[in-house]
Design a protein around this motif. Structure first.
Motif: not given
Length: 229
Positions: A213, A219-221, A225-227
């Motif tokens: 990211c 980085r999501s778990k 996706s990227c948070i």
């Protein structure tokens, strides 16, 4: 050492230290809260990109679709968000590669096409080896080609967006970044390069996976996706 001598020494240290600190922080402290300092571009850039749509890159150049845009002032691709520390190079589209010297994506060089085979000296008179006419064989071959699938086995025929005449391309949607899991031009699958905040992504067995990211994201778990932080 007397009190006056000590104070003089302290003032000397401060006098020397102040210009050193200001010289090493030039640039980064000049950015506003809505900007970040880009070392590669040596400039303050707006977080998330400019408010007005940026111009398209010049011919022969492109920018990574989800992380960069063309900076007219800089004359190269500039990031939407801070680059990840010790991260990989930005990710370009399929037939493009990142070139750090021009800070943009350039087409992957295509190898030269092999020379066409030379025509044979044997002349075919339209008959087969038994002297029969070859029309039936040609006609059956034509019918077979019409009923054949558009793409080889394992590839999907995806219409090219904006193209006229029903043009399509054969894609492996199990690994294709921009049509992962299906043809995005038909409303299925996912464009992995369009994941917000993603720096490097992949398409694994028809599912998008985020590898890295951009700065300001994590980085999501599930790694899809990227948070934003």
């Amino acid at each position: 050492m007397s009190l006056i001598a000590r104070m003089g020494a302290m003032l000397l240290v401060l006098f020397i230290a102040v210009p050193i600190v200001s010289s090493t922080s030039i640039g980064s402290k000049n950015c506003t809260k809505k900007e970040f300092w880009s070392k590669d571009n040596d400039d303050c850039l707006p977080i998330g990109g400019p408010l007005t749509p940026p111009p398209p890159p010049p011919k022969g150049k492109a920018c990574p679709p989800s992380t960069h845009y063309w900076g007219k002032k800089q004359g190269c691709c500039v990031p939407l968000n801070p680059s990840p520390e010790q991260g990989p190079p930005p990710q370009c589209r399929g037939a493009w590669v990142w070139k750090s010297t021009v800070r943009s994506c350039v087409p992957v060089p295509t190898p030269p096409k092999p020379s066409p085979p030379k025509p044979s000296n044997h002349h075919h008179n339209g008959h087969d080896n038994n002297g029969h006419g070859g029309y039936r064989q040609k006609r059956s071959a034509l019918l077979k080609s019409r009923s054949a699938p558009l793409c080889p086995t394992g590839l999907d025929a995806c219409p090219i967006s904006g193209a006229k005449g029903g043009d399509y391309e054969c894609l492996d949607t199990a690994t294709e970044l921009e049509s992962c899991g299906g043809c995005t031009s038909l409303g299925s699958g996912q464009n992995c390069t369009a994941i917000p905040g993603a720096w490097n992504v992949g398409c694994e067995e028809g599912y998008c996976t985020v590898y890295t990211c951009a700065g300001g994201f994590k980085r999501s778990k599930d790694g899809k996706s990227c948070i934003q932080l």
